[in-house]
Design a protein around this motif. Structure first.
Motif, PDB file in Angstrom:
ATOM      1  N   VAL A   1       2.359 -32.795 -50.032  1.00  0.00           N
ATOM      2  CA  VAL A   1       2.112 -32.209 -48.710  1.00  0.00           C
ATOM      3  C   VAL A   1       2.928 -32.933 -47.645  1.00  0.00           C
ATOM      4  O   VAL A   1       3.447 -32.306 -46.713  1.00  0.00           O
ATOM      5  N   VAL A   2       3.042 -34.251 -47.777  1.00  0.00           N
ATOM      6  CA  VAL A   2       3.860 -35.018 -46.823  1.00  0.00           C
ATOM      7  C   VAL A   2       5.315 -34.543 -46.880  1.00  0.00           C
ATOM      8  O   VAL A   2       5.975 -34.351 -45.849  1.00  0.00           O
TER       9      VAL A   2
ATOM     10  N   ALA B   1      -2.005 -29.551 -44.539  1.00  0.00           N
ATOM     11  CA  ALA B   1      -3.057 -30.066 -45.417  1.00  0.00           C
ATOM     12  C   ALA B   1      -4.319 -29.223 -45.305  1.00  0.00           C
ATOM     13  O   ALA B   1      -4.995 -28.960 -46.307  1.00  0.00           O
ATOM     14  N   ALA B   2      -4.635 -28.769 -44.093  1.00  0.00           N
ATOM     15  CA  ALA B   2      -5.830 -27.949 -43.901  1.00  0.00           C
ATOM     16  C   ALA B   2      -5.713 -26.608 -44.618  1.00  0.00           C
ATOM     17  O   ALA B   2      -6.689 -26.113 -45.189  1.00  0.00           O
ATOM     18  N   VAL B   3      -4.511 -26.005 -44.606  1.00  0.00           N
ATOM     19  CA  VAL B   3      -4.335 -24.715 -45.290  1.00  0.00           C
ATOM     20  C   VAL B   3      -4.410 -24.908 -46.808  1.00  0.00           C
ATOM     21  O   VAL B   3      -5.079 -24.143 -47.515  1.00  0.00           O
TER      22      VAL B   3
ATOM     23  N   ALA C   1       9.420 -29.266 -55.873  1.00  0.00           N
ATOM     24  CA  ALA C   1       9.381 -27.834 -55.555  1.00  0.00           C
ATOM     25  C   ALA C   1       9.209 -27.616 -54.063  1.00  0.00           C
ATOM     26  O   ALA C   1       9.813 -26.701 -53.480  1.00  0.00           O
ATOM     27  N   ASN C   2       8.392 -28.439 -53.409  1.00  0.00           N
ATOM     28  CA  ASN C   2       8.231 -28.319 -51.960  1.00  0.00           C
ATOM     29  C   ASN C   2       9.518 -28.679 -51.228  1.00  0.00           C
ATOM     30  O   ASN C   2       9.867 -28.057 -50.218  1.00  0.00           O
TER      31      ASN C   2
ATOM     32  N   ALA D   1       2.144 -23.601 -47.517  1.00  0.00           N
ATOM     33  CA  ALA D   1       1.037 -24.128 -48.318  1.00  0.00           C
ATOM     34  C   ALA D   1       0.954 -23.420 -49.661  1.00  0.00           C
ATOM     35  O   ALA D   1       0.657 -24.040 -50.689  1.00  0.00           O
ATOM     36  N   ALA D   2       1.216 -22.114 -49.672  1.00  0.00           N
ATOM     37  CA  ALA D   2       1.167 -21.354 -50.927  1.00  0.00           C
ATOM     38  C   ALA D   2       2.216 -21.854 -51.913  1.00  0.00           C
ATOM     39  O   ALA D   2       2.008 -21.792 -53.133  1.00  0.00           O
TER      40      ALA D   2
END
Length: 538
Positions: free
Chosen positions: A176-177, A191-193, A449-450, A473-474
């Motif tokens: 996420v970072v 992070a919330a999503v 991947a992100n 996020a997805a």
């Protein structure tokens, strides 16, 4: 100054997108078809990305190389800084024998092998994912299950399937970072999503695990503990990701899931001899009557307790502000990039959170861990160096992939692909998890991947009118479902349980579950893009 162009190849968006995708295509073909080692495929893809940036997009060679170096630096710090220090703590527990103590402690929580699979593969695996990630949870969980008597194939399958729900927040929130870094979106919002997507998987995975261990009988007899474990995990992961910290999401969720199992009387009931004979087909490595002294057990748990305490303390506003005071923003040299609208892109500045990063906090926990475990300072330093040596290929792979991603993002190649993909319109909500799943399946890393597809997802979302944070996020949430079929993880699982060369057997067993859970995630994201579940987004 370098100005990004949307369609530099013959003024055609389609042709430009095809050329822009060449680095990604190269990496995927080399990994999936040629079966080249990941670090070599990453370096080859980086070379192609530099060529595309310079020849197709007209990016000055010096700026393209500077972008690659910035991506590599980000790969080293904070990403690999987290992984190295987390695995260093684990190696010290193995060196002192406390890892075996921990395994025996888990086996005494329940005499039912189906519950043991939940404790070890799902809960402890999630804790390992939170602390290290990058294949460590699969290897360690599978070894522990085999030591308890599980068939090696079943142990590997259970470990692979369990390593899903916690992956997006693994390695102290590294995926996420990284997603926030490459997309420019706020970390807390992303992070919330994600915290409204992966917890839904956590409700299903424990039920699936007891089914994999003991079929319909296992599901019929242990669905209550499995559901309680999943509910506790999901609730804490959602709360931590939304209101506390992405770095603590998996730690808290793993502990909550284990606590739910420990508190439920149904989880402590011993399994029948018929169940044990059907499930435990191997030989136990440790006698069932061996008990470790309470003091030794507490020392085995101490490293993880110290990490939780230090990370929790780092969230106290006064402490958090003090740690953030050491953060440095570097005006990156030889790099001056603006987008087509003339706005400077975020890559011109590199932010270095010297203290407010998971790797430094784990290092701070590792120092007292060495003292608690009785590891001398000299031996602790040697273990740290051995950890770096063990991860040398992974270090090269991650830095190459991050360098590739930064070159694509700063040259404008990712923006071109995003505009082309945006032609799918509303269908993007269905495709975005698939893209993340595909990226993790071939790279073995949600972080990679992100880095590769995060900016692309955001660009496509803005072009099609969908929420950028949802599709970004997805990408991560869909990616976690590709981890169980990635060649890297399959190889790690086979090597851990002595099944070298049988990766194909494992792939055939886990692929249907990977696809089924991916479909569920796609439907969740589609619903969140409409009024059906749109109200769940922050």
């Amino acid at each position: 100054m370098f100005i990004q162009h949307l369609a530099p190849v013959a003024d055609s968006l389609a042709l430009s997108a095809l050329v822009a995708a060449l680095p990604l295509i190269t990496v995927l073909v080399l990994l999936g078809a040629v079966r080249m080692r990941a670090h070599r495929a990453g370096l080859t893809g980086l070379a192609v990305a530099l060529a595309v940036a310079a020849l197709a997009y007209g990016m000055p060679v010096g700026q393209a190389l500077s972008a690659a170096v910035q991506g590599a630096v980000f790969g080293l710090f904070p990403i690999l800084w987290i992984v190295v220090n987390a695995l260093w703590v684990y190696r010290m527990t193995v060196r002192t024998g406390h890892f075996d103590v921990l395994r025996r402690s888990f086996s005494r929580l329940s005499a039912d092998p189906r519950i043991q699979a939940l404790v070890i593969a799902f809960c402890f695996g999630a804790l390992l994912e939170a602390l290290a990630g990058f294949g460590a949870p699969v290897a360690i969980s599978a070894v522990m299950l085999v030591a308890l008597g599980f068939d090696p194939v079943k142990a590997a399958v259970v470990a692979l399937v369990a390593n899903t729900a916690p992956v997006a927040f693994g390695a102290m929130g590294t995926p996420v970072v990284t997603l926030a870094q490459v997309t420019g979106l706020p970390l807390d919002g992303l992070a919330a999503v994600v915290g409204r997507q992966t917890p839904l998987l956590a409700l299903v995975v424990p039920l699936l695990l007891v089914f994999l261990v003991d079929g319909r009988r296992g599901l019929r007899e242990t669905w209550r503990p499995a559901l309680a474990c999943g509910l506790a995990f999901a609730a804490v992961q959602f709360a931590a990701a939304t209101y506390l910290s992405a770095q603590l999401a998996d730690i808290g969720a793993a502990l909550a899931g284990a606590a739910a199992l420990a508190a439920l009387p149904a989880a402590r009931r011993p399994a029948t001899e018929e169940v044990r004979a059907a499930v435990l087909t191997g030989a136990r490595s440790t006698g069932p009557d061996r008990r470790d002294p309470r003091r030794t057990v507490l020392r085995a748990y101490a490293p993880y307790a110290l990490i939780v305490v230090i990370f929790s303390a780092a969230q106290i506003p006064l402490v958090r502000d003090a740690l953030a005071g050491a953060t440095r923003a570097v005006d990156w040299p030889f790099l001056d990039v603006v987008d087509a609208a003339g706005t400077r892109v975020g890559g011109n500045v590199l932010t270095l959170p010297l203290l407010a990063t998971g790797g430094t906090l784990v290092l701070l926990a590792g120092v007292p861990t060495a003292a608690v475990l009785g590891v001398r300072a000299r031996d602790a330093v040697r273990e740290w160096a051995a950890t770096v040596h063990e991860l040398r290929r992974a270090i090269l792979t991650v830095t190459a992939v991050l360098a590739l991603a930064y070159v694509m993002n700063l040259s404008g190649a990712a923006t071109t692909i995003g505009h082309a993909v945006a032609a799918a319109g509303a269908g993007l909500a269905l495709l975005s998890p698939v893209l993340g799943w595909f990226g993790v399946a071939v790279s073995g890393s949600d972080t990679s991947a992100n880095a590769l597809f995060g900016a692309l997802q955001v660009t496509a979302a803005r072009q099609s009118g969908l929420p950028p944070g949802l599709l970004a996020a997805a990408n991560s949430s869909g990616g976690v479902l590709g981890k169980m079929i990635s060649p890297q993880n399959l190889t790690i699982a086979c090597a851990a349980v002595g099944l070298a060369g049988r990766e194909g057997d494992l792939l055939r067993r886990v692929l249907p579950w990977s696809l089924a859970l991916l479909l569920v995630m796609c439907l969740i994201v589609v619903a969140q893009s409409t009024v059906v579940l749109g109200w769940t987004l922050p």
